[in-house]
Design a protein around this motif. Structure first.
Motif, mmCIF file in Angstrom:
data_model
loop_
_atom_site.group_PDB
_atom_site.id
_atom_site.type_symbol
_atom_site.label_atom_id
_atom_site.label_comp_id
_atom_site.label_asym_id
_atom_site.label_seq_id
_atom_site.Cartn_x
_atom_site.Cartn_y
_atom_site.Cartn_z
ATOM 1 N N ILE A 188 -40.368 17.427 9.080
ATOM 2 C CA ILE A 188 -40.541 17.002 7.703
ATOM 3 C C ILE A 188 -41.117 18.180 6.926
ATOM 4 O O ILE A 188 -41.817 19.025 7.490
ATOM 5 N N GLN A 189 -40.799 18.234 5.673
ATOM 6 C CA GLN A 189 -41.261 19.329 4.834
ATOM 7 C C GLN A 189 -42.551 18.915 4.138
ATOM 8 O O GLN A 189 -42.608 17.874 3.479
ATOM 9 N N ILE A 190 -43.604 19.711 4.308
ATOM 10 C CA ILE A 190 -44.885 19.420 3.674
ATOM 11 C C ILE A 190 -44.865 19.987 2.252
ATOM 12 O O ILE A 190 -44.684 21.200 2.076
ATOM 13 N N PRO A 191 -45.050 19.133 1.250
ATOM 14 C CA PRO A 191 -45.043 19.620 -0.136
ATOM 15 C C PRO A 191 -46.178 20.616 -0.376
ATOM 16 O O PRO A 191 -47.161 20.656 0.355
ATOM 17 N N VAL A 192 -46.054 21.400 -1.420
ATOM 18 C CA VAL A 192 -47.031 22.405 -1.846
ATOM 19 C C VAL A 192 -47.065 23.577 -0.866
ATOM 20 O O VAL A 192 -46.821 24.729 -1.227
ATOM 21 N N LEU A 193 -47.372 23.280 0.427
ATOM 22 C CA LEU A 193 -47.432 24.346 1.430
ATOM 23 C C LEU A 193 -46.042 24.883 1.760
ATOM 24 O O LEU A 193 -45.910 26.031 2.219
ATOM 25 N N ASN A 194 -45.017 24.036 1.572
ATOM 26 C CA ASN A 194 -43.629 24.420 1.834
ATOM 27 C C ASN A 194 -43.422 24.910 3.272
ATOM 28 O O ASN A 194 -42.794 25.932 3.534
ATOM 29 N N VAL A 195 -44.005 24.162 4.212
ATOM 30 C CA VAL A 195 -43.825 24.473 5.630
ATOM 31 C C VAL A 195 -43.273 23.246 6.339
ATOM 32 O O VAL A 195 -43.467 22.110 5.904
ATOM 33 N N SER A 196 -42.552 23.483 7.434
ATOM 34 C CA SER A 196 -41.990 22.395 8.222
ATOM 35 C C SER A 196 -43.007 21.916 9.254
ATOM 36 O O SER A 196 -43.771 22.705 9.803
ATOM 37 N N PHE A 197 -42.983 20.608 9.512
ATOM 38 C CA PHE A 197 -43.925 20.019 10.462
ATOM 39 C C PHE A 197 -43.160 19.081 11.375
ATOM 40 O O PHE A 197 -42.425 18.211 10.910
ATOM 41 N N GLN A 198 -43.325 19.267 12.680
ATOM 42 C CA GLN A 198 -42.642 18.424 13.668
ATOM 43 C C GLN A 198 -43.555 17.268 14.042
ATOM 44 O O GLN A 198 -44.530 17.429 14.788
ATOM 45 N N SER A 199 -43.254 16.095 13.530
ATOM 46 C CA SER A 199 -44.151 14.944 13.667
ATOM 47 C C SER A 199 -44.282 14.450 15.098
ATOM 48 O O SER A 199 -45.301 13.853 15.468
ATOM 49 N N SER A 200 -43.275 14.699 15.940
ATOM 50 C CA SER A 200 -43.329 14.204 17.316
ATOM 51 C C SER A 200 -44.451 14.856 18.125
ATOM 52 O O SER A 200 -45.003 14.229 19.037
ATOM 53 N N THR A 201 -44.804 16.111 17.803
ATOM 54 C CA THR A 201 -45.872 16.778 18.544
ATOM 55 C C THR A 201 -47.232 16.160 18.221
ATOM 56 O O THR A 201 -48.078 16.016 19.095
ATOM 57 N N LEU A 202 -47.440 15.812 16.952
ATOM 58 C CA LEU A 202 -48.673 15.105 16.584
ATOM 59 C C LEU A 202 -48.709 13.736 17.246
ATOM 60 O O LEU A 202 -49.752 13.303 17.751
ATOM 61 N N ALA A 203 -47.563 13.055 17.260
ATOM 62 C CA ALA A 203 -47.490 11.734 17.888
ATOM 63 C C ALA A 203 -47.867 11.803 19.360
ATOM 64 O O ALA A 203 -48.533 10.901 19.885
ATOM 65 N N ALA A 204 -47.450 12.866 20.036
ATOM 66 C CA ALA A 204 -47.740 13.008 21.464
ATOM 67 C C ALA A 204 -49.250 13.087 21.707
ATOM 68 O O ALA A 204 -49.784 12.409 22.602
ATOM 69 N N VAL A 205 -49.945 13.903 20.921
ATOM 70 C CA VAL A 205 -51.393 14.060 21.103
ATOM 71 C C VAL A 205 -52.121 12.757 20.799
ATOM 72 O O VAL A 205 -52.979 12.302 21.571
ATOM 73 N N VAL A 206 -51.790 12.138 19.670
ATOM 74 C CA VAL A 206 -52.453 10.891 19.270
ATOM 75 C C VAL A 206 -52.206 9.798 20.299
ATOM 76 O O VAL A 206 -53.129 9.043 20.667
ATOM 77 N N LEU A 207 -50.975 9.706 20.787
ATOM 78 C CA LEU A 207 -50.641 8.654 21.755
ATOM 79 C C LEU A 207 -51.408 8.844 23.056
ATOM 80 O O LEU A 207 -51.902 7.858 23.638
ATOM 81 N N GLY A 251 -61.878 6.138 18.167
ATOM 82 C CA GLY A 251 -61.576 5.468 16.900
ATOM 83 C C GLY A 251 -60.522 6.199 16.094
ATOM 84 O O GLY A 251 -59.678 5.569 15.433
ATOM 85 N N ILE A 252 -60.558 7.534 16.147
ATOM 86 C CA ILE A 252 -59.580 8.322 15.390
ATOM 87 C C ILE A 252 -58.158 8.021 15.855
ATOM 88 O O ILE A 252 -57.231 7.938 15.049
ATOM 89 N N SER A 253 -57.980 7.843 17.166
ATOM 90 C CA SER A 253 -56.635 7.557 17.690
ATOM 91 C C SER A 253 -56.105 6.227 17.172
ATOM 92 O O SER A 253 -54.901 6.097 16.889
ATOM 93 N N ILE A 254 -56.992 5.229 17.028
ATOM 94 C CA ILE A 254 -56.569 3.926 16.503
ATOM 95 C C ILE A 254 -56.141 4.052 15.045
ATOM 96 O O ILE A 254 -55.154 3.457 14.609
ATOM 97 N N LEU A 255 -56.892 4.840 14.277
ATOM 98 C CA LEU A 255 -56.580 5.022 12.860
ATOM 99 C C LEU A 255 -55.298 5.831 12.658
ATOM 100 O O LEU A 255 -54.515 5.560 11.743
ATOM 101 N N LEU A 256 -55.083 6.843 13.506
ATOM 102 C CA LEU A 256 -53.946 7.739 13.322
ATOM 103 C C LEU A 256 -52.637 7.191 13.877
ATOM 104 O O LEU A 256 -51.558 7.632 13.457
ATOM 105 N N LEU A 257 -52.710 6.260 14.819
ATOM 106 C CA LEU A 257 -51.477 5.764 15.431
ATOM 107 C C LEU A 257 -50.528 5.134 14.406
ATOM 108 O O LEU A 257 -49.326 5.458 14.408
ATOM 109 N N PRO A 258 -50.992 4.262 13.508
ATOM 110 C CA PRO A 258 -50.074 3.750 12.476
ATOM 111 C C PRO A 258 -49.544 4.851 11.560
ATOM 112 O O PRO A 258 -48.377 4.811 11.144
ATOM 113 N N VAL A 259 -50.388 5.840 11.250
ATOM 114 C CA VAL A 259 -49.951 6.962 10.415
ATOM 115 C C VAL A 259 -48.828 7.734 11.109
ATOM 116 O O VAL A 259 -47.834 8.119 10.478
ATOM 117 N N VAL A 260 -48.997 7.949 12.405
ATOM 118 C CA VAL A 260 -47.980 8.668 13.178
ATOM 119 C C VAL A 260 -46.658 7.908 13.192
ATOM 120 O O VAL A 260 -45.578 8.500 13.039
#
Length: 402
Positions: free
Chosen positions: A108-127, A76-85
């Motif tokens: 992308i730059q995460i506000p407050v934490l001021n760290v960079s995040f590579q969205s494609s790696t999250l997309a790979a796991v979720v997919l 279920g988590i993968s279904i919910l996260l896929l549109p977010v990704v």
């Protein structure tokens, strides 16, 4: 400490390999980041080491949390996260970061934490989890290609198309791993062949479009072409320069290496603490250290296959292979690039290279695998208790009679 280890469920060998790789990583990261410290700092590598420590600390906290989640929840988590990704990937493209003249909007730059995040790696796991979920649903029936287009291939190609403009190597790895997972899940080979053909056509159209309208993706396709041409023709260029420095580092390492912290090529390799960290490992620790790291990932692959084989559901088997194989495959590609078996790809060495996103996503993948393994252990313990209970019943009856 004993309470902590008691709470670690799942395959103990995977826990051990992950922990040892993380502890080991401090040596090459501390050594290899010296050039960055002089180029972008005050010459001290302590800051890079502290940052690497916090990346690993957060990663293993995530790993611990994920492995406590019953793995069937990930369906279920993968279904919910896929549109977010998908939204994250669109946002990543829209923010359009340009690095040294090449279109490379991967972070992308995460506000407050001021760290960079590579969205494609999250997309790979979720997919991969999403694909495993779908395949587990159709494993016992015959499907037609038409009925899989919307629920399966549309999300897959949506993710791939959004990653492709900035990161061809990650797109190729995700596509290859998806095909492997499809094959393992029993998806008809004739349909897979058709999808490969569609993928080649779409890539060709993309390249021709980028060549016809160079303003859309400045220099990106040229960068891919340059890397491939350099790999086959040994032409001079930034990528070839890095490969030559990496091969020099490996040659200098010999059998036993030059010693921890005594690398010379770290001063000439721009990505010595990430993409080419394996070359620094071999230079300082020799073939002994290089083979030890390789064996660690091969051991991880072996345990991933064991966990998948013993999983009690089809989804468990597929999700373990889906998120586990890319980790080992990425490690092998990183090592292959260092010895010029593959063109420069920009793939890091999981749990060893510096870089928060890679570490975190690797930990999520391992957490899912350990969750599947923990469920198997739970079932086995339950079966043992039932057997023990059955063996004690006659004695209980006899004692009650006496």
């Amino acid at each position: 400490m004993s309470n902590l280890f008691a709470n670690l469920k799942g395959d103990k060998v995977i826990w051990a390999v992950a922990g040892l790789l993380a502890i080991f990583s401090f040596l090459p990261v501390y050594s290899a980041s010296s050039n960055l410290a002089y180029l972008h700092g005050d010459g001290s590598t302590s800051g890079y080491l502290v940052m690497h420590f916090f990346h690993l600390l957060l990663g293993f906290c995530v790993l611990f949390a994920v492995h406590k989640i019953p793995y069937h929840y990930f369906r279920g988590i993968s279904i919910l996260l896929l549109p977010v990704v998908i939204v994250l990937l669109i946002f990543t493209i829209a923010q359009g970061t340009t690095i040294e003249g090449s279109y490379a909007s991967r972070w992308i730059q995460i506000p407050v934490l001021n760290v960079s995040f590579q969205s494609s790696t999250l997309a790979a796991v979720v997919l991969m989890v999403y694909v495993a979920r779908y395949l587990s649903k159709i494993t016992e029936r015959t499907v037609t290609f038409k009925e899989t287009i919307l629920p399966l291939w549309l999300p897959v190609f949506a993710v791939l198309v959004l990653i492709l403009p900035a990161n061809f190597s990650t797109t190729a790895i995700i596509f290859a791993m998806t095909l492997v997972l499809m094959f393992l899940g029993g998806y008809p080979i004739k349909y897979l062949a058709a999808i490969v053909g569609v993928g080649i056509v779409m890539l060709s159209i993309f390249i021709l479009t980028a060549k016809a309208f160079p303003g859309l993706l400045p220099n990106r396709v040229d960068t891919w072409s340059s890397r491939i041409e350099t790999f086959f023709d040994d032409e001079e260029g930034q990528e070839q320069y890095q490969v030559e420095r990496a091969k020099t580092a490996i040659a200098r390492g010999g059998i036993a290496g030059m010693g921890i912290g005594k690398s010379v090529q770290r001063n000439f390799l721009p990505q010595s603490s990430s993409d080419f960290i394996y070359a620094i490992i071999v230079e300082e620790m020799g073939l002994v250290g290089g083979f030890a790291v390789m064996l660690a990932y091969l051991l991880l692959l072996f345990r991933i296959v064991i966990v998948a084989t013993k999983a009690n559901t089809v989804f468990g088997k597929l999700v373990v292979m889906g998120v586990g194989l890319p980790v080992v495959f990425q490690a092998l590609i990183n090592m292959g690039v260092a010895v010029e078996l593959f063109p420069v790809t920009g793939q890091t060495l999981p749990l060893v290279s510096s870089g928060g996103t890679s570490i975190w996503m690797t930990c999520i993948a391992l957490g899912i695998i350990l969750s599947v393994s923990a469920k198997r252990e739970e079932i086995k313990e339950s079966e043992n208790k039932e057997i023990d209970g059955e063996e004690e019943n006659p004695l209980d009856i006899l004692s009650e009679a006496i």
